[in-house]
Design a protein around this motif. Structure first.
Motif, PDB file in Angstrom:
ATOM      1  N   ARG A 432       0.865  -1.189   0.000  1.00 40.24           N
ATOM      2  CA  ARG A 432       0.000   0.000   0.000  1.00 40.24           C
ATOM      3  C   ARG A 432       0.898   1.233   0.000  1.00 40.24           C
ATOM      4  NH1 ARG A 432      -2.943  -3.032  -1.303  1.00 40.24           N
ATOM      5  NH2 ARG A 432      -4.511  -4.257  -0.218  1.00 40.24           N
ATOM      6  N   GLU A 434       1.226   5.183   1.018  1.00 36.83           N
ATOM      7  CA  GLU A 434       0.651   6.270   1.837  1.00 36.83           C
ATOM      8  C   GLU A 434       1.255   7.575   1.316  1.00 36.83           C
ATOM      9  OE1 GLU A 434      -1.333   5.527   4.642  1.00 36.83           O
ATOM     10  OE2 GLU A 434      -1.159   3.351   4.407  1.00 36.83           O
ATOM     11  N   HIS A 437       5.173   7.419   2.474  1.00 39.41           N
ATOM     12  CA  HIS A 437       5.890   6.138   2.578  1.00 39.41           C
ATOM     13  C   HIS A 437       5.064   5.008   1.969  1.00 39.41           C
ATOM     14  CE1 HIS A 437       3.328   6.144   6.202  1.00 39.41           C
ATOM     15  NE2 HIS A 437       3.309   4.829   6.046  1.00 39.41           N
ATOM     16  N   VAL A 438       5.755   3.867   1.773  1.00 44.99           N
ATOM     17  CA  VAL A 438       5.010   2.682   1.315  1.00 44.99           C
ATOM     18  C   VAL A 438       5.084   1.633   2.421  1.00 44.99           C
ATOM     19  CG1 VAL A 438       5.443   3.040  -1.141  1.00 44.99           C
ATOM     20  CG2 VAL A 438       7.063   1.686   0.204  1.00 44.99           C
ATOM     21  N   LYS A 439       4.077   0.729   2.380  1.00 45.04           N
ATOM     22  CA  LYS A 439       3.973  -0.311   3.404  1.00 45.04           C
ATOM     23  C   LYS A 439       3.875  -1.656   2.696  1.00 45.04           C
ATOM     24  CE  LYS A 439       1.494   0.936   7.517  1.00 45.04           C
ATOM     25  NZ  LYS A 439       0.217   1.056   8.150  1.00 45.04           N
ATOM     26  N   THR A 441       3.432  -5.816   3.409  1.00 44.92           N
ATOM     27  CA  THR A 441       3.138  -6.803   4.456  1.00 44.92           C
ATOM     28  C   THR A 441       3.248  -8.221   3.883  1.00 44.92           C
ATOM     29  OG1 THR A 441       1.625  -5.287   5.514  1.00 44.92           O
ATOM     30  CG2 THR A 441       1.341  -7.600   6.083  1.00 44.92           C
ATOM     31  N   GLY A 491      13.366   3.149   7.115  1.00 44.60           N
ATOM     32  CA  GLY A 491      12.037   2.589   7.366  1.00 44.60           C
ATOM     33  C   GLY A 491      11.944   1.861   8.695  1.00 44.60           C
ATOM     34  N   ARG A 492      10.808   1.181   8.905  1.00 44.56           N
ATOM     35  CA  ARG A 492      10.586   0.439  10.150  1.00 44.56           C
ATOM     36  C   ARG A 492      10.002  -0.927   9.816  1.00 44.56           C
ATOM     37  NH1 ARG A 492       8.968   2.632  14.943  1.00 44.56           N
ATOM     38  NH2 ARG A 492       6.993   1.554  14.775  1.00 44.56           N
ATOM     39  N   THR A 506       5.233  -6.381   8.666  1.00 50.29           N
ATOM     40  CA  THR A 506       5.033  -5.203   7.819  1.00 50.29           C
ATOM     41  C   THR A 506       6.255  -4.309   7.894  1.00 50.29           C
ATOM     42  OG1 THR A 506       2.679  -5.264   8.252  1.00 50.29           O
ATOM     43  CG2 THR A 506       3.560  -3.176   7.441  1.00 50.29           C
ATOM     44  N   THR A 508       7.979  -0.569   6.362  1.00 53.33           N
ATOM     45  CA  THR A 508       7.687   0.682   5.650  1.00 53.33           C
ATOM     46  C   THR A 508       8.993   1.200   5.062  1.00 53.33           C
ATOM     47  OG1 THR A 508       8.151   2.076   7.540  1.00 53.33           O
ATOM     48  CG2 THR A 508       5.888   1.338   7.317  1.00 53.33           C
ATOM     49  N   PRO A 510      10.402   5.039   3.371  1.00 54.32           N
ATOM     50  CA  PRO A 510       9.997   6.407   3.052  1.00 54.32           C
ATOM     51  C   PRO A 510      10.021   6.635   1.530  1.00 54.32           C
ATOM     52  CG  PRO A 510      12.197   6.382   3.974  1.00 54.32           C
ATOM     53  CD  PRO A 510      11.702   4.968   4.025  1.00 54.32           C
TER      54      PRO A 510
END
Ligand code: ADP
Length: 515
Positions: A432, A434, A437-439, A441, A491-492, A506, A508, A510
């Motif tokens: 997805r 945002e 950033h992107v996510k 999963t 990211g995280r 998941t 993320t 940036p």
């Protein structure tokens, strides 16, 4: 450890003032000054005066200095005006009397000059006589002792302050106990380590406050293992004990305690002890990690090597007549195990480079949906019982990242999803976008992760300890590598999981301009 405020300087000034007053009265003088040696200023400074106002005193001292520069070594009985090469205004007493005959004596302790004493008579009075000199010498001795005592108190108190500063500043816990094992000192690091405020523990038996237990949980205090209760031969000066203590809030802390004993010679029993208490939790964790890692590594290397050895021995037998299919299968297994070994070595090397911060990112434009599909295509072949789904929302943006490392992250997550869902099930990769950033999963329907492990599974060499996890081969580096790579990109990564129902990892990244 609070520093008691000793009013040493004020005490000294009052004592000197009284001595001076008595000397002036005995000598029929009108005023007087006592100067003592200042260690910080490196000169004689007024410590007491009598019958002189401050302004006159300020004027007088340099004049006296100039008139008798060698006073520290001898007695002077002189007329101030005739001793000076110029004509200064004469000092006046606080009753307005003009002063001139002066007698001056050094204050001496042994061979050391600790100060000077001056007595002045009004202008026109008799000069001081030899008996006057003897009288003043008696007062000078008293003043010298008082000044020297004050200096000793000052030095002692400064030394004490220095010691206390060092104890307080120490990052290591330091505790003092007396012969009856009552706490007599407890520095700030001890307060932080144990959670007990100093005022609560001072005077308490240390075995009640800390109650050190060995690794089997047995109390060491009140046994001959406590250095305070050991036979003198068993602990001559420094002994170390390791174990667990309990903090004020009931937490167990692993510590090393080094006892420095002070023995009383009459009975050979410790009169007191200073104990350095060090928190060794981190050290023990590293030690445990090292031994777990070594046994895990041994196993992870041994298994493929045994398989390779077994197959090569069999295939190489001179009496063996292998058909093409058997030969092919054997070579395939050997290749697989070699790949596994090479993957393990690569992971270890990467983990070590992450540790030494020598991993560099070669960033470029990366299409994460394409990377995800590629990983699935590659791993699908090894999976068998699983269904895969890749779902990125339309227009998923290009990210600026290291393509090889991104493939590594997704590979590790999908590899785990397969490994830890032994009964199969669905594995999905969703993406997805945002605002900034992107996510991505990776979700599975496998064994899931117990809540207590969720925090720790990203640590190096950390593996789940359930029997289901232990059945699966691994060294606990996959998630550590994923986390390090994602974080290096800004990211995280996080996990949510339900034991028995599956896990969702998941990460993320940036969205940033190409740099
Ligand atoms: P390894 O798989 O070699 O043990 P990882 O760092 O990849 O090392 O994973 C660490 C631990 O996290 C695993 O031992 C396992 O307990 C847990 N784990 C990781 N991924 C999953 C997953 N998809 N489902 C269940 N547990 C997982």
């Amino acid at each position: 450890m609070e520093t008691p405020q000793i009013p040493r300087q004020a005490d000294l000034q009052e004592t000197l003032r009284i001595i001076l007053k008595n000397a002036i009265e005995a000598l029929g003088g009108s005023a007087g000054v006592v100067a003592t040696w200042s260690e910080t200023e490196h000169r004689f400074m007024t410590s007491g005066c009598y019958g002189l106002d401050t302004k006159t005193m300020e004027r007088l001292l340099p004049l006296l200095d100039e008139a008798i520069p060698d006073l520290a070594t001898s007695v002077h009985n002189f007329n101030l005006l005739s001793a000076l090469n110029f004509d200064p205004p004469l000092p006046t007493s606080d009753q307005g009397l003009i002063l001139n005959p002066v007698i001056a004596l050094p204050l001496r302790v042994g061979r050391r000059s600790v100060g000077l004493i001056y007595v002045l008579r009004r202008l026109g009075a008799d000069s001081f006589s030899i008996p006057d000199q003897a009288t003043l010498a008696a007062f000078a001795r008293q003043a010298a002792i008082a000044a020297d005592n004050a200096r000793l108190v000052q030095t002692l108190s400064e030394e004490k302050e220095k010691m206390e500063y060092m104890l307080e500043g120490s990052a290591e816990g330091i505790m003092g106990i007396d012969a009856r094992r009552r706490i007599v000192g407890f520095n700030s690091a001890m307060e932080r380590l144990t959670g007990y405020p100093r005022e609560v523990v001072l005077g308490q038996p240390c075995h009640q406050v800390l109650n050190l237990r060995d690794w089997e949980g047995k109390s060491v205090c009140n046994t001959t293992r406590c250095p305070m209760l050991m036979r003198p031969d068993d602990c001559t000066s420094n002994c170390e004990l390791q174990g667990e203590i309990q903090t004020a809030d009931g937490q167990d802390v692993e510590v090393a305690m080094v006892y420095s004993l002070m023995r009383s010679y009459e009975r050979g029993q410790p009169a007191s002890a200073v104990i350095n208490v060090r928190d060794i939790r981190r050290l023990r964790e590293i030690e445990n990690l090292r031994s777990t890692f070594l046994s895990m590594l041994g196993h992870e290397l041994q298994t493929p090597l045994s398989i390779i050895k077994g197959y090569t021995d069999t295939l190489a037998r001179s009496d063996g007549k292998w058909d093409k299919k058997t030969l092919h299968h054997g070579l395939e297994v050997i290749e697989e195990e070699c790949d596994r070994l090479s993957k393990l070595v690569n992971r270890l090397l990467l983990a070590s480079r992450i540790e030494t911060r020598t991993v560099t990112l070669k960033k470029d434009e990366v299409q994460l949906p394409a990377v995800a599909s590629k990983v699935i295509r590659r791993l699908e072949a090894t999976a068998g019982k699983h269904n895969f789904e890749v779902s990125f929302n339309p227009g998923f943006p290009v990210v600026y990242a290291d393509p090889e490392r991104m493939e590594e992250v997704i590979t590790n997550l999908v590899d785990n999803a397969i490994k830890y869902s032994p009964l199969g099930g669905k594995i999905t990769i969703t993406g997805r976008a945002e605002v900034d950033h992107v996510k991505v999963t990776v979700a599975d329907e496998g064994i899931g992760i117990p809540r207590r492990d969720l925090e720790r599974i990203f640590d190096r060499f950390r593996r789940g300890d359930t029997s289901q996890v232990q059945k699966v081969r691994g060294v606990g580096l996959g998630l550590y590598i994923c986390k390090s790579i994602v974080e290096a990109h800004g990211g995280r990564i996080e996990v949510s999981s339900e034991p028995g129902a599956g896990s969702r990892f998941t990460f993320t990244l940036p969205l940033q301009e190409k740099r």
